[in-house]
Scaffold this active site. Sequence first.
Site, short mmCIF file in Angstrom:
data_model
loop_
_atom_site.label_atom_id
_atom_site.label_comp_id
_atom_site.label_asym_id
_atom_site.label_seq_id
_atom_site.Cartn_x
_atom_site.Cartn_y
_atom_site.Cartn_z
N CYS A 84 -1.90 5.41 0.60
CA CYS A 84 -2.49 5.64 1.75
C CYS A 84 -2.16 6.93 1.64
O CYS A 84 -2.15 8.12 2.57
CB CYS A 84 -2.82 4.86 2.31
SG CYS A 84 -4.13 5.29 4.59
N GLY A 90 -13.07 -0.24 -6.59
CA GLY A 90 -13.16 1.15 -6.34
C GLY A 90 -15.09 1.01 -6.78
O GLY A 90 -15.27 0.66 -7.74
N THR A 123 -7.84 4.80 -2.37
CA THR A 123 -9.33 6.09 -2.38
C THR A 123 -8.84 7.22 -2.75
O THR A 123 -7.42 8.11 -2.38
CB THR A 123 -9.50 6.14 -0.98
OG1 THR A 123 -8.71 6.57 -0.10
CG2 THR A 123 -10.37 4.81 -0.27
N GLY A 145 -16.37 3.67 -2.81
CA GLY A 145 -17.54 3.48 -3.11
C GLY A 145 -18.46 3.78 -4.19
O GLY A 145 -17.56 4.64 -5.32
N ASN A 153 1.11 -1.58 -0.24
CA ASN A 153 -0.33 -0.18 -0.11
C ASN A 153 0.60 1.15 -0.02
O ASN A 153 1.21 1.76 1.50
CB ASN A 153 -0.95 0.15 0.63
CG ASN A 153 -1.89 1.50 1.22
OD1 ASN A 153 -1.91 2.46 0.21
ND2 ASN A 153 -2.59 1.21 2.84
C1 LIG Z 1 -12.51 2.22 5.62
C2 LIG Z 1 -11.30 2.06 4.80
C3 LIG Z 1 -10.47 1.16 5.31
C4 LIG Z 1 -9.21 1.33 4.03
N1 LIG Z 1 -8.41 0.63 4.25
C5 LIG Z 1 -7.17 0.56 3.50
C6 LIG Z 1 -5.79 -0.03 3.91
O1 LIG Z 1 -6.09 -0.48 4.84
N2 LIG Z 1 -5.16 -0.48 3.22
C7 LIG Z 1 -5.11 -0.17 1.52
O2 LIG Z 1 -4.68 -0.29 0.74
N3 LIG Z 1 -6.29 0.10 1.64
C8 LIG Z 1 -7.48 0.38 2.72
N4 LIG Z 1 -8.60 0.70 1.92
C9 LIG Z 1 -8.65 1.28 0.29
C10 LIG Z 1 -9.73 -0.38 -0.53
O3 LIG Z 1 -9.32 -0.84 -0.04
C11 LIG Z 1 -9.93 0.69 -1.59
O4 LIG Z 1 -8.86 0.39 -2.68
C12 LIG Z 1 -10.88 1.73 -1.98
O5 LIG Z 1 -11.67 1.72 -0.77
C13 LIG Z 1 -11.68 1.23 -3.14
O6 LIG Z 1 -12.72 0.67 -3.13
P1 LIG Z 1 -14.08 0.13 -2.96
O7 LIG Z 1 -14.50 1.98 -3.22
O8 LIG Z 1 -14.74 -0.73 -3.00
O9 LIG Z 1 -14.36 1.28 -1.66
C14 LIG Z 1 -9.67 1.16 2.54
C15 LIG Z 1 -11.27 2.08 2.72
C16 LIG Z 1 -11.95 2.07 3.19
C17 LIG Z 1 -12.96 2.60 2.60
#
Ligand SMILES: Cc1cc2nc3c(=O)[nH]c(=O)nc-3n(C[C@H](O)[C@H](O)[C@H](O)COP(=O)(O)O)c2cc1C
Lengths: 255, 255, 300, 300
Positions: free
Chosen positions: C128, C241, C191, C215, C125
Amino acid sequence: MTATFKKSVTITSVDKLSIDIYSMWIQDKEIVSAAKPGQFLSLYCKSGDRLLPRPISICEIDKKNHALRLVYRIAGKGTEEISHYTVSDRIEVMGPLGNGFTLEGKKAILVGGGIGIPPMLELAKQLSCEKTVVLGYRDVTFLDSEFIPYGQVYISTEDGSVGTKGNVIDAIKENKLEADIIFACGPTPMLRGVKAYANEHGIKAQLSMEERMACGIGACLACVCKSKDTDHHSNVKNKRICKDGPVFYADEIEI
Amino acid sequence: MTATFKKSVTITSVDKLSIDIYSMWIQDKEIVSAAKPGQFLSLYCKSGDRLLPRPISICEIDKKNHALRLVYRIAGKGTEEISHYTVSDRIEVMGPLGNGFTLEGKKAILVGGGIGIPPMLELAKQLSCEKTVVLGYRDVTFLDSEFIPYGQVYISTEDGSVGTKGNVIDAIKENKLEADIIFACGPTPMLRGVKAYANEHGIKAQLSMEERMACGIGACLACVCKSKDTDHHSNVKNKRICKDGPVFYADEIEI
Amino acid sequence: MNTKVNIAGVEWKNPITTASGTFGSGMEYSEFVDLSKLGAVTTKGVAAIPWAGNPTPRIAETSSGMLNAIGLQNPGVDVFLDRDLPFLKQFDTNIIVNVVGKTTEDYCKVVECLADSDVDMLEINISCPNVKEGGIAFGQSCTSVEAITKEIKKYAKQPIIMKLSPNVTDITEMARAAEAGGADALSLINTITGMKIDVHKRAFVLANKTGGLSGPAVKPVAVRMVYQVANAVNIPIIGMGGIMTGEDALEFLMAGATAVAVGTANFINPMATMDILKGIEDYMMKYRMEDIHELIGCVK
Amino acid sequence: MNTKVNIAGVEWKNPITTASGTFGSGMEYSEFVDLSKLGAVTTKGVAAIPWAGNPTPRIAETSSGMLNAIGLQNPGVDVFLDRDLPFLKQFDTNIIVNVVGKTTEDYCKVVECLADSDVDMLEINISCPNVKEGGIAFGQSCTSVEAITKEIKKYAKQPIIMKLSPNVTDITEMARAAEAGGADALSLINTITGMKIDVHKRAFVLANKTGGLSGPAVKPVAVRMVYQVANAVNIPIIGMGGIMTGEDALEFLMAGATAVAVGTANFINPMATMDILKGIEDYMMKYRMEDIHELIGCVK
Ligand SMILES: Cc1cc2nc3c(=O)[nH]c(=O)nc-3n(C[C@H](O)[C@H](O)[C@H](O)COP(=O)(O)O)c2cc1C
Ligand SMILES: Cc1cc2nc3c(=O)[nH]c(=O)nc-3n(C[C@H](O)[C@H](O)[C@H](O)COP(=O)(O)OP(=O)(O)OC[C@H]3O[C@@H](n4cnc5c(N)ncnc54)[C@H](O)[C@@H]3O)c2cc1C
Ligand SMILES: Cc1cc2nc3c(=O)[nH]c(=O)nc-3n(C[C@H](O)[C@H](O)[C@H](O)COP(=O)(O)OP(=O)(O)OC[C@H]3O[C@@H](n4cnc5c(N)ncnc54)[C@H](O)[C@@H]3O)c2cc1C
Ligand SMILES: Cc1cc2nc3c(=O)[nH]c(=O)nc-3n(C[C@H](O)[C@H](O)[C@H](O)COP(=O)(O)O)c2cc1C
Ligand code: FES
Ligand code: FES
C-alpha cells in the site's frame, strides 16, 4: 510536398452497406482539393481514452461538392464508435495522407480484397486506361456494383457463393485476365499473392500496405515495412507506410 | 434499505439557467419512485477516460411523470460533457443514493448556498411546516423564483447586487428569521456558519455535505467526514458521506 | 464448461474475486451482486486495531484511472470478526482477508486472530503506497519481502497470498523472494504511486499529496508484470489492475494468472464482476473451450 | 510576460520541447508547427550507426495511452549530421539530440561525433525499454547511472541531460546518481514497460511482446516522479509523460520541472506543442503572472 490538414469536418451522409460495413461522406474543401486515390485519412475518436488515429482509405472523391467518401468495417472499438455517428455530426480528421496510386499503364487489373476494396473505387474512376476489376470477399459482397461503370468486374468468394470460389488470384487465372500493371489493396497474404503473380508474369504491381499507425505523417516510425534496398530516409531497409506509402511498387518491398 | 438502481435513463428536458448552470429532467420509474429530497444521483460520463461518477443532488421529483430534475454547474470536464447532452439522449446514472433530509420541525429555515441550492427545492416542496428560504449567491441568482410558492425567499449576494450584501447568515440576521430547525446545503464555510448559528440559538440543523466520491454506496471509504463520536460502521470517527449522509445533523459531525 | 480454479489448495467456482479496498466487506455491493456467484470475496485491508485513514480528499480522477489515498481506514480485526465475517459466511464463496500492519508484529497479530476463523485465504498487503509506516516499505526489497513472508507463515493457518507492489525495478525479484519465503500464491498489482496537482488552486488534489493509481490506465503495466511473474515462479497468481471487461480479464489469464480481481471497475459498474464473468464464459463458448485452464498462460 | 527558462546555461525562449521519438527530427511536424516557436526540438534517439529497430507491429493503443516498441530505429549519427542537423539549423530554436547506444562506448562515440556540431544539448537515453542491449539496463541501477554519466561527461562539450526511467523502485536514487556523475540536467519520464494481449488471436499485440507506455495514462506517475526528483536534486528537470494540454504542462512546472516535453500528444494533435504553449501563456495572463518562474516548483 502535398498539403495535409488536421481539422474537424462535417459528416454529410451515412449508409450501412453490409452487416458491419459502413459508408460515410464527409465535406471539406481543403482536404478534398488535395485528395488523390490511394491516399488515406486519419480519423480521431471522441472517446477520450482512444488516442490514436484510425487510418481509413479514401474511397471516392467528389471535387465538385468538396466531398469525400470513406468505407470502413467495424474492426474494434474505434470504428464501432464511428459507426454511431450520424449526418451533421462532426469528426476530427487529418489528411490526405500518404502518396496514393500512380496513375499509369495501358491495361490494368484493379484488385481489392475485403476491406481493401474501397480505395480501388476512386482509382477505377480516375484511371483512364483499359481496366478490369477483381474483388475478393469472404462471403457477402459490398461495393461491387459500384465498380460496374468503370470496367468488367470479377468476383471471388472464399465460400464460392458468388463468382470464383477461392481468392482473387484464382479469379484472375480462371478468367485469364491480362494486364501490364496490377493495382492492389487487401490483406497481406493477398498482396503477397499479387506480388508473386506480377513477378511471374513480368508485370508491374502497385500494392497498398497496412500497419498500425501513431503519427500518420512519418515521424514516429511505427508503421514501417521492410524494403528491398536501404531506404533513402531511414538509412536502413525500412520504409514508412504512412509517408512513403501506403502504395509501393511490389519490387520495392519485402512482404 | 432503500433500493438503488444503476441504469441508463432518458433525458426529457434541458435548460440553461445561467452562464454555467444547467437544468435537466430525466425519466425513470424505479429511480423516481424511490427518490427523496436530499438524496443524490451519480452521473457517469460517456468519454471513456472519465471513470468516476459525478454526484448531483436531486432538485425536484415529479412522481406522476416518473421524472426527476438535476441542476448542476459546469465545474470541470465531466459536467462540461454533460452540458452538451440534449433531449432524448441517454445518460448512465446510479441512485437514488444517500439518506436525504429528515422531514421534521415546526418552523424551518431552508438555507442554500450556490450550487447547494438545488436540493433545497424538492425539500421546500415536501416540507409541510412553516418555512422561510434563504439563498446565498456570489452575484447572479438562479432558481430563486422557483422557491416563491413554498415560502418567503430571502437572498444574499457577496456583491450586494441582490438582497443582503454578505452571506446567508447575514441575511438570516438582517431579516431576524426564527426557526426551530435549519436545513442547509452549500460550501463548507457556509455549513460551518450554519452550524455555529444553530448552536448559538440552540436549534437543530441538518447539513448536506460534499466530498469526492468513487463508489457512491459506502464501500470505498473515499468520501468520509469527521464525526463527533466513533461511528458505528467505521469504528473510527469517520462517517461516509455517500452512505451515512450526505445529510447529517450538525452535532454529529466536525466541520 | 469448467471455470473452476484451484489457488493453493482452495477451490474457486470461477476465477473472479474483488480487489481489496474496492468492495468493502461485500455488504454494500451485495445489493447488486449475488456474492455466491464470485470465486472469492477479498475484503478491504484489516488491521489489528481500527485505523482512521488519511484526511480527505482521498481520491482524484485521472485519465482512464484514479488515484486513491484512503490510507487503509478499517474498523480493526475484532469488528471484522464480529460483524463482517458472519455477513460474508451467508454466501457460498471463498473469503479472502486483506491484512495490513505497520510492523511485522502487527501483520502477525491479524493473521493469528484470523487463524481459527472461517476465513479461507489471507492476502498480505505489503504494497500500500498510502500509509506512512509499513505498507509498501515491506514490499520494495527482496530481503524484507522474504522475511515478512516467512514470519507470517509461522502464524498462518490459511494459505498466504503475498500482494506485490508494482513500484519496483524488477517485480520478478519480489515474486521470487515471496516464493522463497513460503508464499502460497501471489497477487498483483497493487496501485502505482502517482500525484495530481490542481493548477488553479496550486495545490495537490489529494490531502496525502500522493496516491495509488488504478484503473484501465495501469492495465498494460499489470499485464506485463503478471506475465513476467508467471514466468518466474511456480505459485499461482491472482492478476489485477484495470480489469473492466471479460476481455481485460482474459488478458491476465492468458498472461499467466490463475484468477483475477476486479477493483476500480466496481465503482463504474457495481455489476462489473458478474459482467466480467459472463464475458469470460461467452468467450469460452465462442471458441468452444471446455476448461478455463486452456486459457491460463496460453500466450508465451 | 517572461516565459524564458535557462536549462544548464542554455536559454530557451519558452519551456516547451518535444519528447524524443515522437517528433522525428522535426521535418514532418514543421508542416504544422513553426519550429522557431519551440524552446527546443528534441530529436529521435541517434546511435553511432544506423539501427533497423524492432519488427512490426510496433505500437498498440491502450486506455488513454499507447505502447511503443519502435526499438530506436534511426539512420545513425552521420546521416543526422549531414541531413537532419542542417534542416534544424534553419530554425531559431535549441537542438537537443537524444543519444542511444548498446555499450558505454557507443554512447561516447555519438557524443564525440556531436561535440563540435551545432547541437545545443544532449539527452542521454538510458531508459529505453524496447531494446535488448543498452537502453534501460543503464538506467536501473545507481552505480551504472553514475558511471555512464561520468564517462559521457568526459566526451561531451554540450550540457548533458540524463533521461531517467520510471521503471525503478526509487527514482530519486537514480536522479542523485546522475547528479553525482555530473549530469547538467535530468529529463523524465521515459515510458513504463507494459504489455497488451490480443485475446482473439491469443498473441501479444506487439512483435516485441512488451512496449513502453506513454500518454495521459502515465501522467500521474510522471508528475509524482518529477516532484520527488525536484526535491532531491539541484539540477533542472525537463518533465514529460502524458502532457496533452497547457494545464497538464503546468502540473509538471508546479511540481518542479523547469521545462516540459510533449510526446504522444503530437500524434493526436500535430499542433499540440503550440496549443500547450498558448495554454501556459493564457494561464499566466489569467492569474497575472509576470514570470514563468513564479510557477516552477510552486506546489510544495
Ligand atoms: C479505493 C481503493 C482502495 C484500495 N484499498 C486497498 C487495500 O485496502 N488493500 C490492498 O491490498 N489494495 C487496495 N487497493 C488496491 C486494489 O486492491 C488493486 O490492487 C488496484 O486498485 C488495482 O486494481 P484495479 O485497477 O482493478 O482497481 C485499493 C484500491 C482502490 C482504488
Ligand atoms: C493506410 C490504411 C488504410 C486503411 N483503410 C481502411 C479502409 O478504407 N476501411 C477500413 O475499414 N479499414 C481500413 N484500414 C484498417 C483500419 O485502420 C482499422 O480497421 C481500424 O484502425 C481499426 O480501428 P478500431 O478502433 O476499430 O480497432 P481497434 O482494434 O480498437 O484499434 C486499436 C488500434 O489499432 C489500430 N488498428 C487496428 N487494426 C488495424 C489495422 N488493420 N490497420 C491499422 N491499424 C489498425 C487502430 O488504428 C487503433 O490505433 C486501413 C488501414 C491503413 C493502415
Ligand atoms: C452529494 C453531492 C451532491 C452534489 N450535488 C450537486 C448539484 O446538485 N449540482 C452541482 O452542480 N454539483 C453538485 N455536486 C458537486 C458535483 O459533484 C461536482 O461539481 C462535479 O462532480 C464536478 O465534476 P466535473 O467533472 O465537472 O469536474 P472535474 O474537476 O473534472 O471532476 C473530477 C473529479 O472530481 C470530482 N469532483 C470535482 N468537484 C467535486 C465536488 N465539488 N464534489 C464532489 N466531487 C467533485 C468529480 O466527481 C470527478 O470525479 C454535488 C456533490 C456531492 C458530493
Ligand atoms: C513512439 C515513441 C518513440 C519514442 N522514442 C524515444 C526515443 O527514441 N528516445 C527516448 O529517449 N524516448 C523515446 N520515447 C519516449 C518519449 O520521449 C517520452 O519520454 C514518453 O513518451 C513520455 O511522454 P509522452 O507521454 O508525452 O509521450 C518514445 C515515445 C514514443 C511514444
Ligand atoms: S505512423 Fe508514424 S511513421 Fe507512420
Ligand atoms: S464514495 Fe465510496 S464510500 Fe462514499
